[in-house]
Write a protein that holds these residues in place. Structure first.
Motif, PDB file in Angstrom:
ATOM      1  N   LYS A  65      43.833  33.995  32.294  1.00 29.14           N
ATOM      2  CA  LYS A  65      42.378  34.238  34.100  1.00 29.14           C
ATOM      3  C   LYS A  65      42.757  34.936  34.388  1.00 29.14           C
ATOM      4  CE  LYS A  65      44.123  29.726  34.812  1.00 29.14           C
ATOM      5  NZ  LYS A  65      44.295  28.523  35.382  1.00 29.14           N
ATOM      6  N   SER A  66      42.076  36.146  35.240  1.00 31.19           N
ATOM      7  CA  SER A  66      42.003  36.886  36.214  1.00 31.19           C
ATOM      8  C   SER A  66      42.725  36.214  37.412  1.00 31.19           C
ATOM      9  CB  SER A  66      41.184  37.788  36.252  1.00 31.19           C
ATOM     10  OG  SER A  66      41.032  38.812  34.867  1.00 31.19           O
ATOM     11  N   GLU A  67      42.747  37.239  39.014  1.00 31.54           N
ATOM     12  CA  GLU A  67      43.785  36.565  39.871  1.00 31.54           C
ATOM     13  C   GLU A  67      42.114  36.867  40.862  1.00 31.54           C
ATOM     14  OE1 GLU A  67      46.257  35.557  41.179  1.00 31.54           O
ATOM     15  OE2 GLU A  67      47.063  35.806  39.387  1.00 31.54           O
ATOM     16  N   ILE A  68      41.745  36.562  41.912  1.00 32.75           N
ATOM     17  CA  ILE A  68      40.905  35.770  42.284  1.00 32.75           C
ATOM     18  C   ILE A  68      40.042  37.789  42.623  1.00 32.75           C
ATOM     19  CG2 ILE A  68      39.028  35.369  44.271  1.00 32.75           C
ATOM     20  CD1 ILE A  68      40.894  32.172  43.768  1.00 32.75           C
ATOM     21  N   ILE A  69      40.928  37.939  43.622  1.00 36.52           N
ATOM     22  CA  ILE A  69      40.849  39.597  44.098  1.00 36.52           C
ATOM     23  C   ILE A  69      40.920  40.625  42.735  1.00 36.52           C
ATOM     24  CG2 ILE A  69      43.259  39.934  43.524  1.00 36.52           C
ATOM     25  CD1 ILE A  69      40.920  41.321  46.438  1.00 36.52           C
ATOM     26  N   ASP A  70      41.283  40.087  41.444  1.00 34.34           N
ATOM     27  CA  ASP A  70      40.261  41.287  40.711  1.00 34.34           C
ATOM     28  C   ASP A  70      39.033  40.863  40.415  1.00 34.34           C
ATOM     29  OD1 ASP A  70      42.530  42.714  40.023  1.00 34.34           O
ATOM     30  OD2 ASP A  70      43.695  41.599  39.105  1.00 34.34           O
ATOM     31  N   VAL A  71      38.425  39.261  40.415  1.00 36.78           N
ATOM     32  CA  VAL A  71      37.136  38.861  39.984  1.00 36.78           C
ATOM     33  C   VAL A  71      36.268  39.570  41.078  1.00 36.78           C
ATOM     34  CG1 VAL A  71      36.115  37.096  39.360  1.00 36.78           C
ATOM     35  CG2 VAL A  71      38.319  36.657  38.511  1.00 36.78           C
ATOM     36  N   TYR A  72      37.005  39.207  42.573  1.00 36.56           N
ATOM     37  CA  TYR A  72      35.518  40.292  43.215  1.00 36.56           C
ATOM     38  C   TYR A  72      35.936  41.434  43.073  1.00 36.56           C
ATOM     39  CZ  TYR A  72      34.967  36.544  46.407  1.00 36.56           C
ATOM     40  OH  TYR A  72      34.851  34.734  47.266  1.00 36.56           O
ATOM     41  N   LYS A  73      36.337  42.579  42.606  1.00 39.80           N
ATOM     42  CA  LYS A  73      36.549  43.882  42.329  1.00 39.80           C
ATOM     43  C   LYS A  73      35.622  44.427  41.782  1.00 39.80           C
ATOM     44  CE  LYS A  73      41.538  44.970  44.402  1.00 39.80           C
ATOM     45  NZ  LYS A  73      42.410  45.353  44.372  1.00 39.80           N
ATOM     46  N   GLN A  74      35.930  43.496  40.898  1.00 44.19           N
ATOM     47  CA  GLN A  74      34.654  43.264  39.624  1.00 44.19           C
ATOM     48  C   GLN A  74      33.342  43.189  39.897  1.00 44.19           C
ATOM     49  OE1 GLN A  74      35.392  44.742  35.985  1.00 44.19           O
ATOM     50  NE2 GLN A  74      33.480  44.809  36.368  1.00 44.19           N
ATOM     51  N   ILE A  75      33.478  42.072  40.484  1.00 44.82           N
ATOM     52  CA  ILE A  75      31.435  41.718  41.067  1.00 44.82           C
ATOM     53  C   ILE A  75      31.668  43.158  41.594  1.00 44.82           C
ATOM     54  CG2 ILE A  75      30.596  40.182  42.761  1.00 44.82           C
ATOM     55  CD1 ILE A  75      33.076  38.338  41.341  1.00 44.82           C
ATOM     56  N   GLU A  76      31.949  43.873  43.148  1.00 42.20           N
ATOM     57  CA  GLU A  76      31.396  44.467  43.358  1.00 42.20           C
ATOM     58  C   GLU A  76      31.411  45.805  42.834  1.00 42.20           C
ATOM     59  OE1 GLU A  76      33.901  46.779  47.768  1.00 42.20           O
ATOM     60  OE2 GLU A  76      35.288  46.595  46.043  1.00 42.20           O
ATOM     61  N   SER A  77      32.697  46.597  41.665  1.00 45.95           N
ATOM     62  CA  SER A  77      31.439  47.337  41.220  1.00 45.95           C
ATOM     63  C   SER A  77      30.877  47.145  40.378  1.00 45.95           C
ATOM     64  CB  SER A  77      33.030  47.771  39.898  1.00 45.95           C
ATOM     65  OG  SER A  77      32.821  48.349  39.173  1.00 45.95           O
ATOM     66  N   ASP A  78      30.233  45.935  39.880  1.00 42.92           N
ATOM     67  CA  ASP A  78      28.595  45.280  39.329  1.00 42.92           C
ATOM     68  C   ASP A  78      27.362  46.169  39.979  1.00 42.92           C
ATOM     69  OD1 ASP A  78      30.193  45.673  36.811  1.00 42.92           O
ATOM     70  OD2 ASP A  78      29.719  43.100  36.377  1.00 42.92           O
ATOM     71  N   LEU A  79      27.661  45.079  41.517  1.00 36.10           N
ATOM     72  CA  LEU A  79      27.049  45.052  42.001  1.00 36.10           C
ATOM     73  C   LEU A  79      26.626  46.724  42.351  1.00 36.10           C
ATOM     74  CD1 LEU A  79      27.426  41.557  44.386  1.00 36.10           C
ATOM     75  CD2 LEU A  79      25.577  42.298  43.083  1.00 36.10           C
ATOM     76  N   LEU A  80      27.488  47.136  42.496  1.00 43.39           N
ATOM     77  CA  LEU A  80      27.550  48.483  43.534  1.00 43.39           C
ATOM     78  C   LEU A  80      26.791  49.742  42.571  1.00 43.39           C
ATOM     79  CD1 LEU A  80      30.802  49.457  45.701  1.00 43.39           C
ATOM     80  CD2 LEU A  80      28.280  49.335  46.224  1.00 43.39           C
ATOM     81  N   LYS A  81      27.032  48.708  40.955  1.00 45.95           N
ATOM     82  CA  LYS A  81      26.219  49.913  40.670  1.00 45.95           C
ATOM     83  C   LYS A  81      24.816  49.418  39.849  1.00 45.95           C
ATOM     84  CE  LYS A  81      30.356  50.481  37.254  1.00 45.95           C
ATOM     85  NZ  LYS A  81      30.932  49.979  35.549  1.00 45.95           N
TER      86      LYS A  81
END
Length: 525
Positions: free
Chosen positions: A178-194
């Motif tokens: 499991k990933s920390e919530i902050i890391d999940v949010y950062k991945q979501i942000e990265s995907d949305l910016l792309k």
């Protein structure tokens, strides 16, 4: 985990039909055919297009049942029946659930099935040959869609389960931690910016948000920042500013993206072809019930009718929520208060026998039904003459709204207020929603609570029954204060489950289902 997530290694069965999920049935001329796309054959833009059609198919499948929205029953707007077979919803309502809840596997597994499809597309991007500028634009569109969809469903997963495995490849490891919530949010942000950089201002195939455009990506980014600002990450003012800025970018260019409020809320939850695909869809899913019930919407229809009307007794309004709801056109578009009896009703609201049972065909108030009497959501039943709507229709074509434009307007106003702003534009956003809710000139533009709290309260009324309220309470850590203060003593579920479970932040997330932990024991940590 492995057994749930390794299906993508096999050739993927895709349902092929031009815009199958996203257009009216009249636009579908051919019988859908199934085809297998092996990764080795995913080398052209056309084959990638077929893969994205398959991806959107999984979205409809993942969101077409109330099982997918169980956690949202914890809000003060939605409740269920006291019937024995609705225990899984009752425990969410009272926060007394555990990981044996049989439907948690749906809320867990279905989003991952969508993510599997996005990873398949993204992993094969480098294999796609483009022979023209048009094909390059199409490639950007399909890759942008995949990034957007992956981000959205990871956002759904982490909002429900907290720490989750981040799976970004089709080459899976059954021991992915499991990933920390902050890391999940950062991945979501990265995907949305792309996605924001790749998607066009308006989708070339559809003019509304049933396929995402650049504005859809910005809007979900704004929502991400809004939640990032609150519990559990508590990013505070900086994140509220980001949320307000990103939301305002969409609002300033709403026409470019095809977004606008519809004039009459009654047209939002309908099966009418001319109205169900509308400008208020920032991000959502259309349904094609008459093609295949797997593409229909089962969060609407029978689930929202009581037993006496031939329904499934699954989703209703909480009584106090209905009683407190401000009168006006919006309330009329949100609730149904009378129903036609098609099953003999022998009980009074207190559970005693009627001297004379209500005859079939009688139109009665919700308050005259059995011990489970509750107001009904018109948003779930659908618009139209209640005596003509078929309560046994468990598959409808009513649009699923993951984000409406009114949601974005109110999100912007709240974020602006919580970041210290008080702009006229933010108040205008609130009043645009109020004007439709009450009628222009029929509200007093009350600003006494301040911008943020006014917007927050307006969200309660505007988005009721749409599985949004719970997550607003969570990000503001107001679950206990709101739920314990806003419960009618007439709620039937309280006769089944007395008292409350843990209403603290310790119980905001639902647990990973036991079935999944049995396959991947490390997820229990």
């Amino acid at each position: 985990m492995k057994n749930k997530l390794n299906l993508i290694k096999k050739p993927i069965a895709l349902l092929l039909c031009s815009l199958l999920l996203f257009v009216s049935c009249g636009d579908i001329n051919d019988t859908p055919n199934e085809a297998l796309i092996d990764p080795a054959n995913l080398t052209s833009v056309n084959s990638l297009k077929l893969a994205t059609i398959g991806m959107f198919k999984t979205i409809t499948s993942a969101t077409r049942r109330t099982n997918s929205f169980q956690n949202a029953f914890g809000g003060d707007d939605i409740t269920s029946s006291a019937a024995n077979n609705k225990l899984r919803f009752q425990t969410m309502d009272k926060r007394t659930f555990d990981n044996s809840n049989e439907d948690l596997i749906w809320q867990w597994g279905r989003p991952y099935s969508v993510i599997e499809a996005t990873n398949f597309i993204l992993e094969n991007e480098s294999n796609i040959e483009t022979k023209s500028l048009d094909e390059k634009n199409q490639l950007n569109l399909f890759i942008g869609e995949a990034y957007f969809v992956r981000a959205y469903f990871y956002f759904e997963l982490t909002n429900n389960f907290g720490k989750i495995p981040l799976v970004l490849s089709t080459q899976l490891d059954s021991k992915t931690p499991k990933s920390e919530i902050i890391d999940v949010y950062k991945q979501i942000e990265s995907d949305l910016l792309k996605a924001e950089s790749l998607l066009p201002n308006k989708h070339p195939d559809v003019s509304v948000g049933i396929k995402p455009n650049k504005g859809s990506a910005k809007a979900i980014l704004a929502k991400l920042y809004m939640h990032w600002a609150g519990w559990p990450l508590k990013g505070g003012t900086d994140m509220y500013k980001k949320a307000a800025t990103k939301a305002k970018e969409v609002i300033n260019n709403a026409g470019t993206h095809g977004f606008a409020l519809v004039s009459d809320m009654n047209t939002l939850w309908t099966e009418e072809e001319s109205e169900r695909l509308n400008s208020e869809i920032v991000w959502g899913a259309a349904h094609a019930q008459h093609v295949d019930n797997h593409f229909s919407n089962r969060v609407t229809g029978s689930v929202a009718f009581p037993t006496e009307a031939g329904g499934w007794n699954e989703i209703f309004s909480e009584i106090k929520y209905f009683e407190d709801f401000p009168a006006g056109p919006r309330k009329d578009a949100t609730f149904i208060t009378e129903i036609k009896i098609i099953r003999e009703d022998k009980l009074l609201p207190d559970g005693t026998d009627r001297t004379t049972p209500l005859p079939l065909g009688t139109i009665v108030s919700w308050e005259d039904l059995d011990t489970g009497a509750r107001p009904m959501f018109k948003k779930a039943i659908g618009q139209g003459d209640i005596t003509l709507i078929n309560p046994r229709n468990s598959n409808t074509r009513i649009t699923s709204y993951f984000m409406r434009y009114s949601d974005l307007l109110l999100l912007y106003a709240e974020a602006e207020g919580r970041s210290g702003g008080n702009s006229p534009d933010a108040w205008r956003a609130i009043n645009d929603v109020r004007d439709r809710a009450y009628g222009v000139g029929n509200h007093n533009d009350d600003r006494s609570a301040g911008l943020a709290e006014t917007a927050f309260k307006e969200r309660k009324w505007e988005l009721g029954g749409e599985f949004k309220r719970w997550y607003d309470l969570v990000r503001m850590e107001r679950v206990e204060s709101i739920l314990t203060a806003n419960r009618s003593p007439r709620e039937s579920i309280d006769k089944v489950i007395s008292g409350w479970g843990d209403l603290s932040p310790n119980n905001y997330f639902v647990p990973i289902p036991q079935e999944e932990i049995d396959r991947a024991p490390h997820l229990a940590d």
